[in-house]
Scaffold this active site. Sequence first.
Site, PDB file in Angstrom:
ATOM      1  N   MET A 104       0.837  -1.246   0.082  1.00  0.00           N
ATOM      2  CA  MET A 104       0.043   0.048  -0.013  1.00  0.00           C
ATOM      3  C   MET A 104       0.734   1.258  -0.093  1.00  0.00           C
ATOM      4  O   MET A 104       1.938   1.068   0.250  1.00  0.00           O
ATOM      5  CB  MET A 104      -0.922   0.015   1.245  1.00  0.00           C
ATOM      6  CG  MET A 104      -2.029  -1.056   1.207  1.00  0.00           C
ATOM      7  SD  MET A 104      -2.836  -1.263  -0.142  1.00  0.00           S
ATOM      8  CE  MET A 104      -2.560  -2.986  -0.815  1.00  0.00           C
ATOM      9  N   CYS A 105       0.400   2.431  -0.336  1.00  0.00           N
ATOM     10  CA  CYS A 105       1.284   3.462  -0.449  1.00  0.00           C
ATOM     11  C   CYS A 105       1.121   4.295   1.179  1.00  0.00           C
ATOM     12  O   CYS A 105       0.728   3.690   2.017  1.00  0.00           O
ATOM     13  CB  CYS A 105       0.233   4.489  -1.306  1.00  0.00           C
ATOM     14  SG  CYS A 105      -0.154   3.871  -2.939  1.00  0.00           S
TER      15      CYS A 105
END
Length: 253
Positions: free
Chosen positions: A1-2
């Site tokens: 995920m970012c």
Amino acid sequence: MCRHIAYLGAPVSPAEAVFRAPHSLLVQSYAPADMRGGGTVNADGFGLGWYLSPDEVPLRHRRSTPLWTDEALPPLAAAVTTHAFVAAARNGTTGMPVTEAAAAPFTTGRWLFSHNGVVRGFPDSLAELAKTLPVTELLTLEAPTDSVVLWVLLRARLAAGEDPLTAVAWLTSAVEAAAPGSRLNFLLTDGETLIGTTWTHALSLLETPAGVLLASEPVDGDPRWTPVPDHHAVRATAAGVDLLPLTLEGTLS
């Protein structure tokens, strides 16, 4: 995920949260602490969007490379003073392009938007929702990614005059219904209101006399950082901060 960060409040330099803090966005790009099974580094692009004044549309700097490779942004960020900004470091989903256009924040008019997460089963899972958009919107997407499609769906409702928190709540529930198990942590601001969501991923909140900072992970050891409960939305304005549960029906309970 970012990883992503947003701020709203008295004018500050984004360089502190993005580069200088002990666990800044830069550090989180290569040594994140809470990815929750979504990769190990965030090296597939980055972006910073900010406002020169409350009356102007935001400026933006994006690249498709890792944040630590950009020698221009640290001095640029240090020279900026802004009352609101959004910054993100991307961990691209397998099969999606690694391009500058795929990196948050996304912007139209006064809005800045970032998505930390993934839409399960993309693109098939968003096909029905995408049918509600004009064909020209789909033919002119910045990049064929789940985050870009989410932004186009959201900005259509914002353009129609919908309250931003209501629009974000709708987007969360609509995507969860279409793609169960998605991770839908959003950041959205127009420089006057800041909204963040938690939907199966982490977000922390720091309130100070100067303003409000939302971040995937705390950027420092300040004891005032508090985790935002899952399935909640945060709305920050000059009037204060509200914490509201999100529901599967797209309402705020």
